[in-house]
Design an enzyme around this catalytic site. Structure first.
Site, PDB file in Angstrom:
ATOM      1  CD  GLU A 165      -7.082 -25.219  -0.845  1.00 62.81           C
ATOM      2  OE1 GLU A 165      -6.958 -24.325   0.052  1.00 62.81           O
ATOM      3  OE2 GLU A 165      -7.539 -26.377  -0.609  1.00 62.81           O
ATOM      4  CG  ASN A 207      -6.802 -29.508  -6.330  1.00 63.31           C
ATOM      5  OD1 ASN A 207      -8.061 -29.900  -7.164  1.00 63.31           O
ATOM      6  ND2 ASN A 207      -6.513 -29.714  -5.159  1.00 63.31           N
ATOM      7  CG  HIS A 243     -13.379 -30.808   0.564  1.00 65.93           C
ATOM      8  ND1 HIS A 243     -12.852 -32.098   1.065  1.00 65.93           N
ATOM      9  CD2 HIS A 243     -12.255 -30.295   0.035  1.00 65.93           C
ATOM     10  CE1 HIS A 243     -11.628 -32.240   0.653  1.00 65.93           C
ATOM     11  NE2 HIS A 243     -11.208 -31.030   0.243  1.00 65.93           N
ATOM     12  CD  GLU A 270      -8.122 -31.698  -1.760  1.00 65.46           C
ATOM     13  OE1 GLU A 270      -8.667 -31.268  -0.831  1.00 65.46           O
ATOM     14  OE2 GLU A 270      -7.316 -31.287  -2.651  1.00 65.46           O
ATOM     15  CG  ASP A 272     -14.585 -34.854   2.035  1.00 63.20           C
ATOM     16  OD1 ASP A 272     -15.026 -33.882   1.646  1.00 63.20           O
ATOM     17  OD2 ASP A 272     -13.412 -34.669   2.838  1.00 63.20           O
TER      18      ASP A 272
HETATM   19  O1  G2I Z   1      -7.894 -29.470   4.355  1.00 62.24           O
HETATM   20  C1  G2I Z   1      -8.454 -30.268   3.490  1.00 62.24           C
HETATM   21  C2  G2I Z   1      -7.935 -30.380   2.236  1.00 62.24           C
HETATM   22  C3  G2I Z   1      -8.067 -29.095   1.405  1.00 62.24           C
HETATM   23  N1  G2I Z   1      -7.553 -29.029   0.110  1.00 62.24           N
HETATM   24  C4  G2I Z   1      -6.086 -29.502   0.171  1.00 62.24           C
HETATM   25  C5  G2I Z   1      -5.687 -30.731   1.189  1.00 62.24           C
HETATM   26  O2  G2I Z   1      -4.450 -30.805   0.918  1.00 62.24           O
HETATM   27  C6  G2I Z   1      -6.390 -30.336   2.317  1.00 62.24           C
HETATM   28  O3  G2I Z   1      -5.900 -31.576   3.076  1.00 62.24           O
HETATM   29  C7  G2I Z   1      -5.869 -31.544   4.411  1.00 62.24           C
HETATM   30  C8  G2I Z   1      -5.418 -32.628   5.021  1.00 62.24           C
HETATM   31  O4  G2I Z   1      -6.396 -33.771   5.051  1.00 62.24           O
HETATM   32  C9  G2I Z   1      -4.985 -32.830   6.378  1.00 62.24           C
HETATM   33  O5  G2I Z   1      -4.565 -33.762   6.975  1.00 62.24           O
HETATM   34  O6  G2I Z   1      -4.779 -30.510   4.721  1.00 62.24           O
HETATM   35  C10 G2I Z   1      -4.497 -30.342   6.035  1.00 62.24           C
HETATM   36  C11 G2I Z   1      -3.402 -29.297   6.170  1.00 62.24           C
HETATM   37  O7  G2I Z   1      -2.282 -29.568   5.268  1.00 62.24           O
HETATM   38  C12 G2I Z   1      -4.100 -31.523   6.651  1.00 62.24           C
HETATM   39  O8  G2I Z   1      -3.956 -31.392   8.099  1.00 62.24           O
HETATM   40  C13 G2I Z   1      -2.544 -31.485   8.653  1.00 62.24           C
HETATM   41  C14 G2I Z   1      -2.684 -30.824   9.918  1.00 62.24           C
HETATM   42  O9  G2I Z   1      -2.918 -29.421   9.677  1.00 62.24           O
HETATM   43  C15 G2I Z   1      -1.598 -30.834  10.506  1.00 62.24           C
HETATM   44  O10 G2I Z   1      -1.523 -30.158  12.017  1.00 62.24           O
HETATM   45  C16 G2I Z   1      -0.962 -32.592  10.748  1.00 62.24           C
HETATM   46  O11 G2I Z   1       0.143 -32.599  11.134  1.00 62.24           O
HETATM   47  O12 G2I Z   1      -2.354 -32.839   8.752  1.00 62.24           O
HETATM   48  C17 G2I Z   1      -1.049 -32.952   9.173  1.00 62.24           C
HETATM   49  C18 G2I Z   1      -0.721 -34.476   9.293  1.00 62.24           C
HETATM   50  O13 G2I Z   1      -1.745 -35.201  10.189  1.00 62.24           O
END
Ligand code: G2I
Length: 454
Positions: A165, A207, A243, A270, A272
Site C-alpha cells: 500500500e 501489494n 476487497h 486479500e 473478500d
Molecule cells: O485492513 C484490511 C487489510 C488491508 N490490506 C492489508 C491487510 O494487512 C489488512 O488487514 C487488516 C487485518 O485484517 C486486521 O485484523 O489489517 C488491520 C490492521 O493491521 C488488522 O486490524 C488490527 C487492528 O487494527 C488491531 O487493533 C488489532 O489488535 O488487528 C489487530 C489484531 O486483531
C-alpha cells in the site's frame, strides 16, 4: 486498506464439538495431498489448474478446531493476517519476536500448506518507535527489518509482500505520503533488493488495494513495476487485494493481464466481497484469474464471516458456523470450470555477466556512493555518471572496508575491489548515470570509489 480499520474484535469462537470434524479434516488433508479428492475442495480444485487457494490466518484461532478443520480441508496457502507485520515482529527496535508468525508457519508446514509473507514494510502497523523516526535513521531501520525478518523465514516463504500500500488513492497515480516515503523515493527498490539478498528463493511482491481495475492508482503501480523490470530491480509478483463491494470491475481481468505482460506473476491476495451478488462476484474473480496464465492463485482474507475484518458485511465463503455459503459453491464450480494452464515466471536469477567488459583505462566517468547503515550492516548504492562522452563499459574501484563482508550485490559483477558493469548497464549516455549496489555486514567507513570507463 484505509477506509475502515476495525480493531479489537478477535474473540475466539470456542469450538463446540469436534473430534469428528478434525478426523474428517485429517482425512481430507491426506486425500488432498494424494490428489484423490481433487475437485471437491478449493485447494484441490485450484491445484488441478496449477494454482493455489489460500486464506489469511490468525494465530490465536489455531486452537479452534472448527477453524482449523476448514483451514486444513480447503486451503493450501496461508497468509498471516497480522503476525508478520512490523509492529508484531519488531515491537522494540532490534528485538525481534516471531511467536505468532512461527506458530502459523509451523501449522502450514505440518499440513503441507505454503506461506505468503505479509508484509515487510507498510505505513500502517509500524511499531511506535518507528512511527517516531525519519530520514536516514528510519531508512536504516527499515532495511534492517526487511533483512532480518526475510532472513528469519528464509526458504519458508513462497512469496513476500515486500511493500504494501505505497500508492495514493485518487487520481494522482503517485506515491502515498508516509514517513517511509519521505526517506526517499527509492525506498521501495531498496526494500526489494534487501529482501532478495536475505531470501533469494522467495518471490517478491508489491501489494495494494483499489488497484483491481485499470485506474490512475493501478497505472501508477504498473509504471513502477515496468520501471523496476527494466532496471533489474528484483520484483517477481504483484498482489491485488480485491476487497470488493460487489462484482469486480469489468476490466479486472484486463488489468491482471497487463501486469502479467510485464513478466510478473499476479496474485489475488486479500479477497473478500460484500453485497447481494456475492456468489457471482466470487465466480467472476476466479474466472479472471484462471484466464490469466500468470495468475498463480487466490487468497481470501479470512475463513468464516465471523473472522472478517469487515464486521457485519459477511464477505467470506463460510458463515459464522463454518457452513459453506452459496459463494463457496460458486467459487468451487468456477475453479472446476475452464481455465488456462498456469505458467508463472521463476524467481529471477541474477542478471547475466558481460563476458568481456572491456579493459580501457580512460577516465570518462565519476562514481559516488551513498550508504544506508544500520547496526551491524549496510546497503551501499554506487552511482556511475558518464562524462562529456558516452561510455560503453565501466569499472569502479571500491575496496570493501576491513571487517565488512558483502552478502549480496545487484547490477554489477565483482572481482575483489573491482566492480564492473553487467551486460545491460555498461552503456551510459553522456552526462547520464546508472546505479549498482551491494549489501554487507559490518560498517561502511571510508568508502571512496574511483571510476574508469572502458
Ligand atoms: O485492513 C484490511 C487489510 C488491508 N490490506 C492489508 C491487510 O494487512 C489488512 O488487514 C487488516 C487485518 O485484517 C486486521 O485484523 O489489517 C488491520 C490492521 O493491521 C488488522 O486490524 C488490527 C487492528 O487494527 C488491531 O487493533 C488489532 O489488535 O488487528 C489487530 C489484531 O486483531
Amino acid at each position: 486498506m484505509t477506509r475502515t480499520i476495525r480493531g479489537g474484535r478477535g474473540r475466539l469462537r470456542l469450538a463446540v464439538t469436534l473430534a469428528a470434524v478434525s478426523a474428517v479434516a485429517a482425512g481430507a488433508a491426506v486425500a488432498l495431498a494424494s490428489g484423490a479428492e481433487a475437485g471437491s475442495t478449493l485447494g484441490a480444485s485450484a491445484a488441478e489448474k496449477g494454482r493455489y487457494f489460500g486464506t489469511a490466518v490468525a494465530a490465536g484461532k489455531l486452537s479452534n478446531s472448527q477453524y482449523t478443520g476448514i483451514l486444513d480441508r480447503e486451503f493450501n496457502m496461508i497468509t498471516p493476517e497480522n503476525e508478520m507485520k512490523w509492529d508484531a515482529t519488531e515491537p522494540t527496535q532490534g528485538q525481534f519476536r516471531y511467536t505468532g508468525a512461527d506458530q502459523i508457519v509451523a501449522h502450514a508446514q505440518a499440513h503441507g500448506q505454503r506461506m505468503r509473507g505479509h508484509a515487510l514494510l507498510w505505513y500502517q502497523q509500524e511499531p511506535g518507535w518507528a512511527q517516531n523516526m525519519s530520514g536516514s535513521a528510519l531508512r536504516s531501520a527499515m532495511m534492517n527489518h526487511v533483512t532480518t525478518v526475510a532472513g528469519h523465514y528464509k526458504g519458508k516463504i513462497y512469496a513476500w509482500d515486500v511493500v504494501n500500500e505505497a500508492f495514493a488513492d485518487g487520481n494522482s497515480g503517485g506515491r502515498r505520503d508516509s514517513n517511509l516515503q519521505r526517506t526517499g523515493n527509492d525506498w521501495i527498490e531498496a526494500a526489494f533488493r534487501a529482501a532478495r539478498a536475505a531470501d533469494p528463493g522467495a518471490k517478491l511482491c508489491y501489494n495494494d488495494y483499489n488497484t483491481d481495475g485499470i485506474n490512475a492508482k493501478s497505472t501508477g503501480v504498473y509504471n513502477m513495476v515496468k520501471d523496476f523490470r527494466s532496471r533489474g530491480v528484483p520484483i517477481d509478483c504483484v498482489g491485488f487485494q480485491s476487497h470488493l463491494g460487489g462484482l469486480p470491475p469489468s476490466d479486472y481481468q484486463a488489468n491482471l493481464q497487463r501486469f502479467a505482460d510485464l513478466g510478473v506473476e499476479v496474485q489475488i491476495t486479500e479477497l473478500d466481497i460484500s453485497g447481494s451478488n456475492q456468489a457471482t462476484a466470487y465466480a467472476n474473480v476466479v474466472k479472471a484469474c484462471l484466464n490469466v496464465s500468470r495468475c498463480a492463485g487466490i487468497t481470501t482474507w479470512g475463513i468464516r464471516d465471523s473472522d472478517s475484518w469487515r464486521t457485519g458485511e459477511n464477505p467470506l465463503l463460510f458463515d459464522a458456523n463454518g457452513n459453506k455459503k452459496a459463494a463457496y459453491t460458486a467459487t468451487l464450480n468456477a475453479l472446476n470450470g475452464p481455465g488456462s494452464t498456469v505458467s508463472t515466471p521463476p524467481v529471477s536469477s541474477p542478471p547475466p555477466v558481460s563476458s568481456s567488459p572491456g579493459g580501457g583505462t580512460g577516465n570518462g566517468c565519476t562514481a559516488t556512493v551513498s550508504v544506508n547503515q544500520w547496526e551491524g550492516g549496510f546497503v551501499a548504492t554506487v552511482r556511475v555518471t558518464a562524462g562529456s562522452s558516452a561510455i560503453n563499459g565501466w569499472t569502479v574501484t571500491l575496496p570493501v572496508p576491513s571487517g565488512a563482508t558483502v552478502t549480496g550485490s545487484w547490477n554489477v559483477t565483482r572481482s575483489g575491489n573491482s566492480w564492473t558493469n553487467v551486460s545491460y548497464n555498461g552503456h551510459v549516455e553522456a552526462g547520464q548515470y546508472t546505479e549498482f549496489g551491494f549489501q554487507a555486514t559490518g560498517t561502511a567507513s571510508g568508502l571512496n570509489p574511483a571510476c574508469s570507463a572502458a
